[in-house]
Design a protein around this motif. Structure first.
Motif, PDB file in Angstrom:
ATOM      1  N   PHE A  45      47.738  10.507  19.428  1.00  0.00           N
ATOM      2  CA  PHE A  45      47.922  11.961  19.403  1.00  0.00           C
ATOM      3  C   PHE A  45      46.880  12.612  20.318  1.00  0.00           C
ATOM      4  O   PHE A  45      45.777  12.092  20.493  1.00  0.00           O
ATOM      5  CB  PHE A  45      47.749  12.505  17.979  1.00  0.00           C
ATOM      6  N   LEU A  46      47.246  13.759  20.865  1.00  0.00           N
ATOM      7  CA  LEU A  46      46.327  14.546  21.683  1.00  0.00           C
ATOM      8  C   LEU A  46      46.565  16.019  21.396  1.00  0.00           C
ATOM      9  O   LEU A  46      47.705  16.495  21.449  1.00  0.00           O
ATOM     10  CB  LEU A  46      46.546  14.265  23.169  1.00  0.00           C
ATOM     11  N   ILE A  47      45.486  16.731  21.069  1.00  0.00           N
ATOM     12  CA  ILE A  47      45.561  18.169  20.797  1.00  0.00           C
ATOM     13  C   ILE A  47      44.634  18.891  21.766  1.00  0.00           C
ATOM     14  O   ILE A  47      43.448  18.556  21.862  1.00  0.00           O
ATOM     15  CB  ILE A  47      45.163  18.483  19.339  1.00  0.00           C
ATOM     16  N   ASN A  48      45.176  19.865  22.480  1.00  0.00           N
ATOM     17  CA  ASN A  48      44.393  20.684  23.415  1.00  0.00           C
ATOM     18  C   ASN A  48      44.482  22.145  23.008  1.00  0.00           C
ATOM     19  O   ASN A  48      45.565  22.642  22.663  1.00  0.00           O
ATOM     20  CB  ASN A  48      44.933  20.551  24.846  1.00  0.00           C
ATOM     21  N   THR A  49      43.359  22.832  23.086  1.00  0.00           N
ATOM     22  CA  THR A  49      43.319  24.251  22.757  1.00  0.00           C
ATOM     23  C   THR A  49      42.500  24.985  23.808  1.00  0.00           C
ATOM     24  O   THR A  49      41.460  24.482  24.252  1.00  0.00           O
ATOM     25  CB  THR A  49      42.682  24.492  21.377  1.00  0.00           C
ATOM     26  N   GLU A  50      42.961  26.151  24.212  1.00  0.00           N
ATOM     27  CA  GLU A  50      42.207  27.018  25.120  1.00  0.00           C
ATOM     28  C   GLU A  50      42.225  28.445  24.584  1.00  0.00           C
ATOM     29  O   GLU A  50      43.299  28.991  24.290  1.00  0.00           O
ATOM     30  CB  GLU A  50      42.801  26.994  26.532  1.00  0.00           C
ATOM     31  N   ILE A  51      41.040  29.025  24.460  1.00  0.00           N
ATOM     32  CA  ILE A  51      40.901  30.409  23.989  1.00  0.00           C
ATOM     33  C   ILE A  51      40.072  31.157  25.011  1.00  0.00           C
ATOM     34  O   ILE A  51      38.943  30.759  25.329  1.00  0.00           O
ATOM     35  CB  ILE A  51      40.221  30.465  22.604  1.00  0.00           C
ATOM     36  N   LEU A  52      40.629  32.239  25.549  1.00  0.00           N
ATOM     37  CA  LEU A  52      39.943  33.025  26.569  1.00  0.00           C
ATOM     38  C   LEU A  52      39.913  34.486  26.160  1.00  0.00           C
ATOM     39  O   LEU A  52      40.960  35.096  25.905  1.00  0.00           O
ATOM     40  CB  LEU A  52      40.647  32.887  27.924  1.00  0.00           C
ATOM     41  N   ASN A  53      38.721  35.038  26.063  1.00  0.00           N
ATOM     42  CA  ASN A  53      38.546  36.476  25.884  1.00  0.00           C
ATOM     43  C   ASN A  53      38.048  37.050  27.197  1.00  0.00           C
ATOM     44  O   ASN A  53      36.947  36.711  27.650  1.00  0.00           O
ATOM     45  CB  ASN A  53      37.550  36.778  24.756  1.00  0.00           C
ATOM     46  N   ASN A  54      38.843  37.900  27.805  1.00  0.00           N
ATOM     47  CA  ASN A  54      38.555  38.394  29.144  1.00  0.00           C
ATOM     48  C   ASN A  54      38.642  39.919  29.164  1.00  0.00           C
ATOM     49  O   ASN A  54      39.593  40.498  28.634  1.00  0.00           O
ATOM     50  CB  ASN A  54      39.556  37.794  30.136  1.00  0.00           C
ATOM     51  N   GLU A  55      37.665  40.560  29.768  1.00  0.00           N
ATOM     52  CA  GLU A  55      37.686  42.011  29.950  1.00  0.00           C
ATOM     53  C   GLU A  55      37.292  42.312  31.386  1.00  0.00           C
ATOM     54  O   GLU A  55      36.327  41.749  31.912  1.00  0.00           O
ATOM     55  CB  GLU A  55      36.730  42.716  28.990  1.00  0.00           C
ATOM     56  N   ALA A  56      38.044  43.200  32.035  1.00  0.00           N
ATOM     57  CA  ALA A  56      37.784  43.499  33.440  1.00  0.00           C
ATOM     58  C   ALA A  56      38.347  44.866  33.794  1.00  0.00           C
ATOM     59  O   ALA A  56      39.227  45.397  33.101  1.00  0.00           O
ATOM     60  CB  ALA A  56      38.404  42.434  34.349  1.00  0.00           C
ATOM     61  N   THR A  57      37.854  45.415  34.873  1.00  0.00           N
ATOM     62  CA  THR A  57      38.467  46.605  35.452  1.00  0.00           C
ATOM     63  C   THR A  57      39.602  46.169  36.370  1.00  0.00           C
ATOM     64  O   THR A  57      39.638  45.028  36.844  1.00  0.00           O
ATOM     65  CB  THR A  57      37.441  47.409  36.258  1.00  0.00           C
ATOM     66  N   ASN A  58      40.521  47.082  36.622  1.00  0.00           N
ATOM     67  CA  ASN A  58      41.591  46.776  37.563  1.00  0.00           C
ATOM     68  C   ASN A  58      41.038  46.580  38.965  1.00  0.00           C
ATOM     69  O   ASN A  58      40.157  47.308  39.416  1.00  0.00           O
ATOM     70  CB  ASN A  58      42.599  47.925  37.624  1.00  0.00           C
ATOM     71  N   ALA A  59      41.567  45.583  39.651  1.00  0.00           N
ATOM     72  CA  ALA A  59      41.267  45.455  41.071  1.00  0.00           C
ATOM     73  C   ALA A  59      41.905  46.621  41.824  1.00  0.00           C
ATOM     74  O   ALA A  59      42.941  47.151  41.417  1.00  0.00           O
ATOM     75  CB  ALA A  59      41.818  44.138  41.594  1.00  0.00           C
ATOM     76  N   THR A  60      41.285  47.038  42.919  1.00  0.00           N
ATOM     77  CA  THR A  60      41.836  48.118  43.736  1.00  0.00           C
ATOM     78  C   THR A  60      43.153  47.673  44.344  1.00  0.00           C
ATOM     79  O   THR A  60      43.225  46.672  45.045  1.00  0.00           O
ATOM     80  CB  THR A  60      40.862  48.506  44.855  1.00  0.00           C
ATOM     81  N   MET A  61      44.222  48.422  44.068  1.00  0.00           N
ATOM     82  CA  MET A  61      45.549  48.064  44.546  1.00  0.00           C
ATOM     83  C   MET A  61      46.204  49.311  45.138  1.00  0.00           C
ATOM     84  O   MET A  61      46.485  50.275  44.420  1.00  0.00           O
ATOM     85  CB  MET A  61      46.394  47.515  43.407  1.00  0.00           C
ATOM     86  N   LEU A  62      46.393  49.302  46.455  1.00  0.00           N
ATOM     87  CA  LEU A  62      47.023  50.422  47.140  1.00  0.00           C
ATOM     88  C   LEU A  62      48.496  50.102  47.358  1.00  0.00           C
ATOM     89  O   LEU A  62      48.839  49.255  48.177  1.00  0.00           O
ATOM     90  CB  LEU A  62      46.341  50.684  48.485  1.00  0.00           C
ATOM     91  N   PHE A  63      49.386  50.772  46.620  1.00  0.00           N
ATOM     92  CA  PHE A  63      50.821  50.578  46.777  1.00  0.00           C
ATOM     93  C   PHE A  63      51.322  51.467  47.910  1.00  0.00           C
ATOM     94  O   PHE A  63      51.161  52.692  47.873  1.00  0.00           O
ATOM     95  CB  PHE A  63      51.556  50.942  45.481  1.00  0.00           C
ATOM     96  N   LEU A  64      51.950  50.842  48.904  1.00  0.00           N
ATOM     97  CA  LEU A  64      52.413  51.565  50.078  1.00  0.00           C
ATOM     98  C   LEU A  64      53.854  52.037  49.902  1.00  0.00           C
ATOM     99  O   LEU A  64      54.565  51.603  48.990  1.00  0.00           O
ATOM    100  CB  LEU A  64      52.292  50.676  51.310  1.00  0.00           C
ATOM    101  N   ALA A  65      54.285  52.904  50.808  1.00  0.00           N
ATOM    102  CA  ALA A  65      55.613  53.503  50.720  1.00  0.00           C
ATOM    103  C   ALA A  65      56.704  52.449  50.725  1.00  0.00           C
ATOM    104  O   ALA A  65      56.631  51.459  51.447  1.00  0.00           O
ATOM    105  CB  ALA A  65      55.819  54.464  51.888  1.00  0.00           C
TER     106      ALA A  65
END
Length: 845
Positions: free
Chosen positions: A338-358
């Motif tokens: 048997f093999l059991i894998n677990t991943e727990i991630l707590n992440n907090e960030a500001t939005n990356a600068t994203m310029l949406f064009l026409a």
């Protein structure tokens, strides 16, 4: 000097592919004919028995004569026989996936029956560390992984192309995020950095001209709405081409998929702790600890953990994360584990600068210089962040039914949540009025005015996957069959309770006098207060919450279910000639829009011929991928007509060669591919009350890829790659026909990393690393109405210096040596990191 072929050279390569294919096929037929006639002249026989040291079956171990086409596999008792061997000196190579290979020097006389026995040992999982002063092997090349084909196939036996990025390479480069890790794969280009949005907030990348996200974990679904942490990565497999046959459509795209293989426990105590610090307030601590839990070492536990804190190179922005990944292995018997894998991630960030064009009117600027953007400006605030916690739990059971069949049962449960402020900047300088273009801001002569749109995200995505595979390796007569038969159930639910979007001010980006701009655009009482920024938004948390008070609140729940069955068989017609045939059937059910069900078939075929066993292979494949399209509506005034669409399909034809030469010191892959997408859905909008949907769109992507992993001399390791992608919409909306899709990225891209570890006694332990990435010009907006917006080509160079021994490693890394401005985009513009220095110290125990 650029790290890529020129565009003209790339076109020359593609224009000659058909001629090369004809010659390759002719050579293949000639070689097969010649080998058939020559075998009758060979006299000697080599036979013997191969044993293994772990109580497993010795069946189907590969035994070959290096540098020849002669080879075989062992029977259920480990016996083998190679006939018709000419007199001479040879190297007998013995290998099997999961075992340490062995090479034996032998001599055989004409007519002799030579008996040669051997024993090989299991290479059970251990820490994938390479001592800094070893330099004795090509430690950046780790190609073999059962997850790629769900079968025990070596790279040279697999007709599909894939790139493996090892954890050793990531450590050499002091990689702290998934974006930097993927720079080592040919053909991968960043499109859209992680936004944190619900259900699709992870980063997007272009692979063979199609967008893809890293959604596969150990071959199973693994979701994230934020940036992934690399602390638990053993290797990354970038699997090329539409792979719907084995993986469905939930975690792949037409360009392929990104699979992350995690670290697993091993049977001794050991580990490593590491601290990394650097530019922009980087502080990162990681730990990797492994220990057996019983004296028999049948239960082993491993935990990887990381704390990451980093600011942006811009005037605002940060990322803070805590990651923990425990895993447990249990060997219940010689047959059951048997093999059991677990991943727990707590992440907090500001939005990356994203310029949406026409997207619906002509662009007023067409490149970065005309835009006049200062990439140090973020237009965000550290008070406006978004949290993206994710959780992945996987349990696998392996059972050996008999010497020919094994069972793998896997259960995966994953969740990804987004909670916080998400914002982006949308070009709204001009607007369409009754078919003519009208200047919305008459005082603006240069640059653009972007509206800042913002909402509060509150979304959760839950996914469950249950998979059962039966893997066989047996012979029918003289034909070896490696087959996987599997069923899969996938369930995904998306719950969205976030708000609608509100406008939080406007941002001017350009070269006009800001005093005038503020007077004309922002209509403020005291325009002087905005002269420095050209921004009249309210970026505090309290002010933003006040704007959101009147926003609508979503209350939606989507559910998707997919039932699948698949089979894939690789048949060895000869020891050096194999064929693959695969088929998948999917039953797709979606509860959205009243619910709709679809059944889709996805085939796959491949052929591999090895002129020299385990050294050179020629391959060709046909692969299929598909996408289930959600229902839509045709609108004609007040009349709305529901539409249900068939699945879209992508078909790939590919051929090339794979090399494993000079005692495994050189791995190389060269391939040409052509992917045709049909049945694409698109809409023609004549007005707000007149929209018609069609499903006859088509697109063709074709290209060339090359990859090298070399260890030319002791201590020197090189990883390099090149990709050329041509992409064109051949049928669909008149505004896109004949134009390059914005998912295609640049035509040309290249990657390089070379490291050298000194071998002499005076400098032993020291090493140097150098490399970088090249990307050509990229049209991130491209169409008949809008025109094109092009981000410039770039070459980014990186270097490192390191020292270490079997206990510790100290590395100093400098990224973007020349401090080059770089951008990525997908109808957007996003500035990437500038020059940065990092120092890393690791201690092993």
């Amino acid at each position: 000097m650029y790290l890529a072929f020129t565009f003209a050279q790339s076109k020359f390569i593609l224009n000659n592919m058909k001629t090369k294919l004809t010659l390759s096929l002719f050579s293949l037929l000639f070689t097969l004919l010649f080998s058939t006639t020559s075998w009758s002249q060979e006299k000697g026989t080599i036979k013997g028995q191969i044993t293994v040291n772990d109580n497993q079956s010795p069946e189907n171990i590969t035994v070959i004569l290096k540098g020849t086409r002669l080879g075989t596999t062992t029977d259920e008792k480990g016996n083998y026989k190679i006939k018709n061997v000419k007199a001479g000196n040879y190297t007998l190579k013995i290998s099997a996936i999961g075992y340490n290979g062995k090479e034996l020097k032998i001599s055989i006389a004409e007519g002799q029956e030579l008996i040669q026995n051997a024993n090989i040992s299991s290479n059970s999982e251990e820490l994938n560390e390479v001592l800094i002063n070893s330099g004795k092997k090509n430690h950046l090349a780790r190609k073999e992984n059962v997850q790629i084909s769900r079968l025990p196939l070596k790279n040279l036996e697999n007709p599909q192309v894939y790139t493996t990025i090892s954890s050793e390479l990531l450590k050499e480069q002091v990689v702290t995020n998934i974006d930097d890790a993927l720079k080592n794969a040919p053909g991968i280009q960043p499109l859209w950095t992680s936004t944190g949005r619900g259900s699709d907030g992870a980063g997007y990348f272009s692979l063979r001209g199609f967008s893809v996200q890293p959604r596969a974990l150990n071959g199973l679904p693994g979701l994230s709405n934020g940036s992934l942490d690399p602390a638990n990565i053993d290797r990354i497999e970038v699997i090329k081409g539409p792979s719907g046959t084995l993986f469905g459509n939930s975690i792949v795209s037409y360009g392929g998929l990104i699979n992350i293989t995690t670290k697993t426990p091993y049977d001794r105590f050991g580990g490593e702790v590491n601290y990394t610090t650097g530019s922009y307030g980087l502080n990162r601590v990681t730990a990797d600890i492994n220990t057996p839990l019983n004296e028999e070492k049948t239960i082993n536990f491993r935990i990887n953990t990381a704390y990451h804190n980093e600011n942006s190179f811009q005037d605002a922005g940060f990322r803070k994360a805590f990651f923990v990944a425990p895993s447990l292995s249990y060997k219940a018997s010689d047959r059951l584990s048997f093999l059991i894998n677990t991943e727990i991630l707590n992440n907090e960030a500001t939005n990356a600068t994203m310029l949406f064009l026409a997207r619906s009117f002509p662009l007023r600027v067409n490149n970065i210089d005309e835009l006049g953007y200062n990439n140090k400006r973020s237009y965000t605030s550290n008070q406006l962040s978004i949290k993206t916690p994710s959780f992945n739990l996987q349990g696998q059971m392996f059972y050996k039914i008999n010497d020919s069949w094994k069972s793998q049962t896997a259960i995966s449960r994953t969740s990804a949540k987004s909670e916080g402020y998400y914002s982006y900047l949308f070009d709204n300088t001009d607007q369409l009025v009754t078919g003519t273009t009208t200047r919305r801001f008459p005082g603006i002569d240069n640059g653009l005015v972007f509206d800042r749109l913002l909402n509060y995200q509150n979304s959760t995505t839950l996914a469950t996957d249950i998979q059962q595979n039966f893997i066989g390796d047996f012979k029918i007569g003289n034909l070896r069959n490696r087959i996987v038969v599997g069923v899969d159930y996938f369930n995904r639910q998306i719950v969205d309770n976030g708000t609608g979007y509100v406008q939080n001010g406007s941002v001017y980006i350009g070269n006009d006098d800001l005093q005038t701009v503020n007077e004309v655009v922002f209509k403020v009482t005291n325009p002087a207060q905005y002269i420095r920024t050209g921004d009249n938004g309210k970026l505090s948390k309290n002010a933003t919450d006040a704007l959101l008070v009147g926003a609508t609140v979503n209350n939606s729940k989507q559910k998707q279910e997919i039932y699948s069955a698949y089979v894939s068989d690789v048949i060895n017609v000869l020891p050096n000639l194999s064929a693959m045939a695969s088929l998948r059937v999917d039953r797709y059910m979606n509860a959205k829009n009243g619910g709709y069900n679809q059944t889709t078939l996805s085939p796959k075929f491949g052929i591999v011929y090895q002129p020299i066993l385990d050294e050179i292979s020629l391959f060709a494949n046909y692969m299929n991928g598909f996408t289930n399209v959600a229902p839509g509506e045709d609108i004609n005034g007040a009349v709305r007509t529901p539409r249900v669409f068939d699945p879209e399909h992508a078909d790939q034809l590919e051929f090339g060669t794979k090399l494993n030469l000079f005692e495994e010191k050189l791995y190389a892959t060269f391939s040409y591919y052509k992917i045709k997408v049909t049945d694409r859905v698109y809409s023609i909008r004549n007005s707000a009350t007149d929209v018609t949907n069609f499903q006859d769109g088509a697109q063709i992507n074709e290209g060339f890829e090359a990859e090298f992993i070399a260890n030319p001399i002791q201590g020197l390791n090189i990883v390099a790659g090149y990709s050329y992608v041509d992409s064109n919409v051949t049928k669909g909306d008149i505004n896109t026909i004949g134009y390059r899709p914005t998912t295609a990225g640049a035509y040309n891209s290249a990657n390089l990393w070379a490291s050298y570890r000194f071998q002499n006694s005076a400098l032993k332990g020291f090493g140097l690393g150098f490399g970088g990435n090249y990307s050509g010009e990229n049209k991130v907006v491209n169409g008949r109405v809008t025109g094109a917006f092009t981000i410039p080509e770039y070459t980014v160079l990186n270097s490192s210096i390191f020292y270490g021994n079997d206990k510790f490693t100290l590395t100093l890394k400098l990224d973007n040596i020349a401090n080059v401005d770089t951008y990525d985009g997908w109808s957007t513009v996003h500035p990437r990191n500038m020059r940065a220095v990092a120092a890393s110290f690791g201690y092993r125990f």
